[in-house]
Design a protein around this motif. Structure first.
Motif, mmCIF file in Angstrom:
data_model
loop_
_atom_site.group_PDB
_atom_site.id
_atom_site.type_symbol
_atom_site.label_atom_id
_atom_site.label_comp_id
_atom_site.label_asym_id
_atom_site.label_seq_id
_atom_site.Cartn_x
_atom_site.Cartn_y
_atom_site.Cartn_z
ATOM 1 N N THR A 60 -3.637 -12.829 -9.064
ATOM 2 C CA THR A 60 -4.351 -14.004 -8.553
ATOM 3 C C THR A 60 -3.720 -14.592 -7.293
ATOM 4 N N PRO A 61 -2.395 -14.723 -7.201
ATOM 5 C CA PRO A 61 -1.829 -15.314 -5.979
ATOM 6 C C PRO A 61 -1.954 -14.427 -4.737
ATOM 7 N N LEU A 62 -2.257 -13.164 -4.915
ATOM 8 C CA LEU A 62 -2.353 -12.251 -3.777
ATOM 9 C C LEU A 62 -3.687 -12.399 -3.057
ATOM 10 N N THR A 63 -3.699 -12.055 -1.790
ATOM 11 C CA THR A 63 -4.957 -12.030 -1.046
ATOM 12 C C THR A 63 -5.736 -10.786 -1.475
ATOM 13 N N PRO A 64 -7.045 -10.754 -1.224
ATOM 14 C CA PRO A 64 -7.804 -9.542 -1.544
ATOM 15 C C PRO A 64 -7.206 -8.293 -0.883
ATOM 16 N N GLY A 65 -6.727 -8.421 0.333
ATOM 17 C CA GLY A 65 -6.114 -7.279 1.015
ATOM 18 C C GLY A 65 -4.834 -6.817 0.339
ATOM 19 N N GLN A 66 -4.027 -7.762 -0.124
ATOM 20 C CA GLN A 66 -2.798 -7.406 -0.827
ATOM 21 C C GLN A 66 -3.106 -6.729 -2.160
ATOM 22 N N ARG A 67 -4.124 -7.226 -2.856
ATOM 23 C CA ARG A 67 -4.528 -6.592 -4.122
ATOM 24 C C ARG A 67 -4.962 -5.152 -3.876
ATOM 25 N N ARG A 68 -5.785 -4.962 -2.841
ATOM 26 C CA ARG A 68 -6.269 -3.615 -2.513
ATOM 27 C C ARG A 68 -5.097 -2.703 -2.157
ATOM 28 N N PHE A 69 -4.138 -3.222 -1.382
ATOM 29 C CA PHE A 69 -2.959 -2.450 -0.992
ATOM 30 C C PHE A 69 -2.158 -2.044 -2.229
#
Length: 152
Positions: free
Chosen positions: A125-134
């Motif tokens: 949850t605290p991650l950005t969508p881009g960080q989650r995808r990465f």
């Protein structure tokens, strides 16, 4: 090579972390109602799809699990025979079969899978969508690299 020490340090850390994570996941107790069913990790993934995304066809499950429909069909047959899943006709197209968790197994499966899902939600949850995808892409790349190394 510049920075190789940093990579080596992270690799060492991950080589310690990954077995601990796998061990903790394996220690999540299987609900009493399901213990005698000899469920495998592949069943866990299939049940998670049905729990979180709801009933679907074998082809939809195969696409989500990234396996052949025949593989899913065999798993569904196995779990249906054990009373864990049920197959019913699709009301929109009576020729199609919809796979769902059997109503009397739903609560046990939800309780079994909830801790893992809650933990993932908390850390992602605290991650950005881009960080989650990465993060997911990195895990996929690792799985592929391990597969390639193992078949060498």
């Amino acid at each position: 090579m510049a920075g190789s020490g940093d990579v080596d340090a992270v690799v060492r850390e991950l080589l310690l972390l990954m077995p601990r994570m796998a061990g903790r996941v394996k220690r999540i107790p299987v609900p009493e109602a399901l213990r005698s069913q000899a469920l495998a990790p592949r069943h866990l993934s299939l049940l998670a799809c049905l729990l979180f995304d709801g009933p679907m066809t074998v082809n939809e499950l195969a696409a989500r699990l990234e396996v052949a429909p025949t593989t899913v069909s065999l798993m569904v047959g196995d779990l249906s025979g054990k009373g864990i899943l049920e197959r019913r006709a699709d009301p929109a197209d009576r020729r199609r079969r919809i796979v769902a968790i059997a109503p009397d197994q739903h609560e046990a499966i939800a309780a079994w899978l909830a801790p893992g899902a809650t933990a993932w939600q908390r850390v992602l949850t605290p991650l950005t969508p881009g960080q989650r995808r990465f993060f997911v892409d990195t895990l996929r790349a690792y799985e592929e690299a391990v597969t390639q190394e193992g078949t060498g």
